[in-house]
Design a protein around this motif. Sequence first.
Motif, PDB file in Angstrom:
ATOM      1  N   GLY A 294       0.810  -1.198   0.000  1.00 13.81           N
ATOM      2  CA  GLY A 294       0.000   0.000   0.000  1.00 13.81           C
ATOM      3  C   GLY A 294       0.852   1.260   0.000  1.00 13.81           C
ATOM      4  N   GLY A 295       0.426   2.252  -0.775  1.00 12.46           N
ATOM      5  CA  GLY A 295       1.162   3.509  -0.862  1.00 12.46           C
ATOM      6  C   GLY A 295       2.144   3.558  -2.013  1.00 12.46           C
ATOM      7  N   GLN A 296       2.409   2.422  -2.649  1.00  7.69           N
ATOM      8  CA  GLN A 296       3.328   2.408  -3.783  1.00  7.69           C
ATOM      9  C   GLN A 296       2.582   2.708  -5.075  1.00  7.69           C
ATOM     10  OE1 GLN A 296       5.322  -1.576  -2.845  1.00  7.69           O
ATOM     11  NE2 GLN A 296       7.089  -0.308  -3.385  1.00  7.69           N
ATOM     12  N   SER A 297       3.323   3.140  -6.074  1.00  4.04           N
ATOM     13  CA  SER A 297       2.742   3.418  -7.382  1.00  4.04           C
ATOM     14  C   SER A 297       3.653   2.860  -8.461  1.00  4.04           C
ATOM     15  CB  SER A 297       2.527   4.919  -7.585  1.00  4.04           C
ATOM     16  OG  SER A 297       3.758   5.614  -7.536  1.00  4.04           O
TER      17      SER A 297
ATOM     18  N   ARG B 197      -1.744   3.369  -8.742  1.00  2.00           N
ATOM     19  CA  ARG B 197      -1.488   3.523  -7.305  1.00  2.00           C
ATOM     20  C   ARG B 197      -2.156   2.395  -6.545  1.00  2.00           C
ATOM     21  NH1 ARG B 197      -4.155   9.064  -6.421  1.00  2.00           N
ATOM     22  NH2 ARG B 197      -3.977   8.398  -4.249  1.00  2.00           N
ATOM     23  N   ALA B 198      -1.490   1.936  -5.495  1.00  2.53           N
ATOM     24  CA  ALA B 198      -2.001   0.822  -4.702  1.00  2.53           C
ATOM     25  C   ALA B 198      -2.298   1.272  -3.283  1.00  2.53           C
ATOM     26  CB  ALA B 198      -0.988  -0.323  -4.677  1.00  2.53           C
ATOM     27  N   ALA B 199      -3.349   0.706  -2.695  1.00  3.01           N
ATOM     28  CA  ALA B 199      -3.679   0.944  -1.295  1.00  3.01           C
ATOM     29  C   ALA B 199      -3.982  -0.397  -0.639  1.00  3.01           C
ATOM     30  CB  ALA B 199      -4.886   1.876  -1.154  1.00  3.01           C
TER      31      ALA B 199
ATOM     32  N   THR C 280     -10.955   3.371 -10.259  1.00  2.00           N
ATOM     33  CA  THR C 280     -10.491   2.771  -9.012  1.00  2.00           C
ATOM     34  C   THR C 280     -11.182   1.433  -8.807  1.00  2.00           C
ATOM     35  OG1 THR C 280     -10.112   4.955  -8.026  1.00  2.00           O
ATOM     36  CG2 THR C 280     -10.255   3.081  -6.522  1.00  2.00           C
ATOM     37  N   TYR C 281     -10.400   0.427  -8.488  1.00  2.00           N
ATOM     38  CA  TYR C 281     -10.883  -0.949  -8.331  1.00  2.00           C
ATOM     39  C   TYR C 281     -10.684  -1.379  -6.885  1.00  2.00           C
ATOM     40  CZ  TYR C 281     -10.806  -6.087  -8.969  1.00  2.00           C
ATOM     41  OH  TYR C 281     -11.024  -7.449  -8.883  1.00  2.00           O
ATOM     42  N   THR C 282     -11.776  -1.746  -6.220  1.00  2.00           N
ATOM     43  CA  THR C 282     -11.661  -2.107  -4.809  1.00  2.00           C
ATOM     44  C   THR C 282     -10.981  -3.446  -4.609  1.00  2.00           C
ATOM     45  OG1 THR C 282     -13.815  -3.249  -4.714  1.00  2.00           O
ATOM     46  CG2 THR C 282     -13.787  -0.863  -4.256  1.00  2.00           C
ATOM     47  N   GLY C 283     -11.089  -4.373  -5.597  1.00  2.00           N
ATOM     48  CA  GLY C 283     -10.736  -5.742  -5.282  1.00  2.00           C
ATOM     49  C   GLY C 283     -11.654  -6.219  -4.171  1.00  2.00           C
ATOM     50  N   ASP C 284     -11.186  -7.145  -3.359  1.00  2.00           N
ATOM     51  CA  ASP C 284     -11.955  -7.588  -2.188  1.00  2.00           C
ATOM     52  C   ASP C 284     -11.535  -6.753  -0.991  1.00  2.00           C
ATOM     53  OD1 ASP C 284     -12.988  -9.505  -3.828  1.00  2.00           O
ATOM     54  OD2 ASP C 284     -12.524 -11.193  -2.512  1.00  2.00           O
ATOM     55  N   THR C 285     -12.498  -6.151  -0.331  1.00  2.00           N
ATOM     56  CA  THR C 285     -12.216  -5.332   0.839  1.00  2.00           C
ATOM     57  C   THR C 285     -13.465  -5.165   1.678  1.00  2.00           C
ATOM     58  OG1 THR C 285     -11.324  -3.200   1.610  1.00  2.00           O
ATOM     59  CG2 THR C 285     -12.729  -3.144  -0.337  1.00  2.00           C
ATOM     60  N   GLY C 286     -13.263  -4.859   2.948  1.00  2.00           N
ATOM     61  CA  GLY C 286     -14.334  -4.347   3.775  1.00  2.00           C
ATOM     62  C   GLY C 286     -14.274  -2.837   3.743  1.00  2.00           C
TER      63      GLY C 286
ATOM     64  N   VAL D 113      -9.081   2.956   1.045  1.00  2.00           N
ATOM     65  CA  VAL D 113      -9.695   2.814  -0.275  1.00  2.00           C
ATOM     66  C   VAL D 113     -10.526   4.048  -0.610  1.00  2.00           C
ATOM     67  CG1 VAL D 113     -11.196   1.411  -1.727  1.00  2.00           C
ATOM     68  CG2 VAL D 113      -9.696   0.310  -0.058  1.00  2.00           C
ATOM     69  N   SER D 114     -11.227   4.589   0.380  1.00  2.00           N
ATOM     70  CA  SER D 114     -11.988   5.830   0.154  1.00  2.00           C
ATOM     71  C   SER D 114     -11.058   6.953  -0.279  1.00  2.00           C
ATOM     72  CB  SER D 114     -12.743   6.232   1.420  1.00  2.00           C
ATOM     73  OG  SER D 114     -13.741   5.285   1.744  1.00  2.00           O
TER      74      SER D 114
END
Length: 328
Positions: free
Chosen positions: A163-166, A176-178, A208-214, A219-220
């Motif tokens: 997370g935080g990398q691009s 960008r990744a979170a 923006t793609y959530t993938g699997d997340t709660g 992500v917001s």
Amino acid sequence: MFVLRTIAWSATFALFLTSGTTLAASICPALRWTTLGTAGGPAPTTDRAEPSNLLVAGDQAILVDAGDGTVNQLARSGQDMRLIQTIFISHLHLDHSGGLGAVIGLRWMNQFSGQLTVYGPPGIKEVVDGIVASMGPPARIGFGLGALPPAPTHSVRAVELRGGQSVDLGKGLIVRAAANTHFDHDGAADQANISLSYRFGIGNRSITYTGDTGPSEAVSTLAAGTDMLVSEVIDLDRLLNDIRQRRVDTSAEMLASMQKHLSTHHLLPSDIGLMAGTAKVKRVVLTHYAVPGSLKDSEPMLRGGIAKAYGGPVDLALDLSSFDVGCQ
């Protein structure tokens, strides 16, 4: 003379159209998302393929997740697999990565040019190395063409992200990744195992793609102002009822644990609405349906839950649905 002039004029007009199309593409590169597979979870269904997506950004064709059957869905979409040079995997559950071996292996068997790069969370190198190792026996067997094929080792490489990398993919495309909450334990992040959400941006446009997340503040934040939020969704009550009916052997303790997992590590419609409203996204596209049976039966509940906090457009994607983000 008339025929010659007509032919000359037609050729000039065709050249004008081609030049115009090329100019338009350079001014406004394509940004298109296709949901190749919209199933949610590891239970195969008759009407939804396992999770996978195709992103076309400019002249780049990128896979985002690669569930089982991805290569078939690519063919059905009309996408030439030889043009796939990049894959992003959100997390290492097999419903999102079970088709990765076929993509890697069939590219190698066809001897497509270029090296495939697979980005993903920590562990993706181990996964890719395992796939390459499994290609050892067919590499020794060959394909009946005389000389043995090149070793598969150099046909693919894996890059681990946090997370935080691009990632700069060139031609203005930035990813960008979170780190999201899919693997959290009672609200605490799992530092060893990471699930990622991605934002794909080109110029001032983004998906923006959530993938699997709660529910996830990260992500917001990642999705703030995005043109399109592609989100997973769950119909929790209907899914739990379905599990109770199909798995009568499941203990009460297991059902309670499953309910906790499904409600905290996935997104309810109300969670999506809150995320989309907070991030002020321009459009929501639903996929990865943890929804048993007909999607139509859950559609009113899905839309109603999102609408509690988000008033923008909401699309329910089907397999092979495509969504364009145009220039403004």
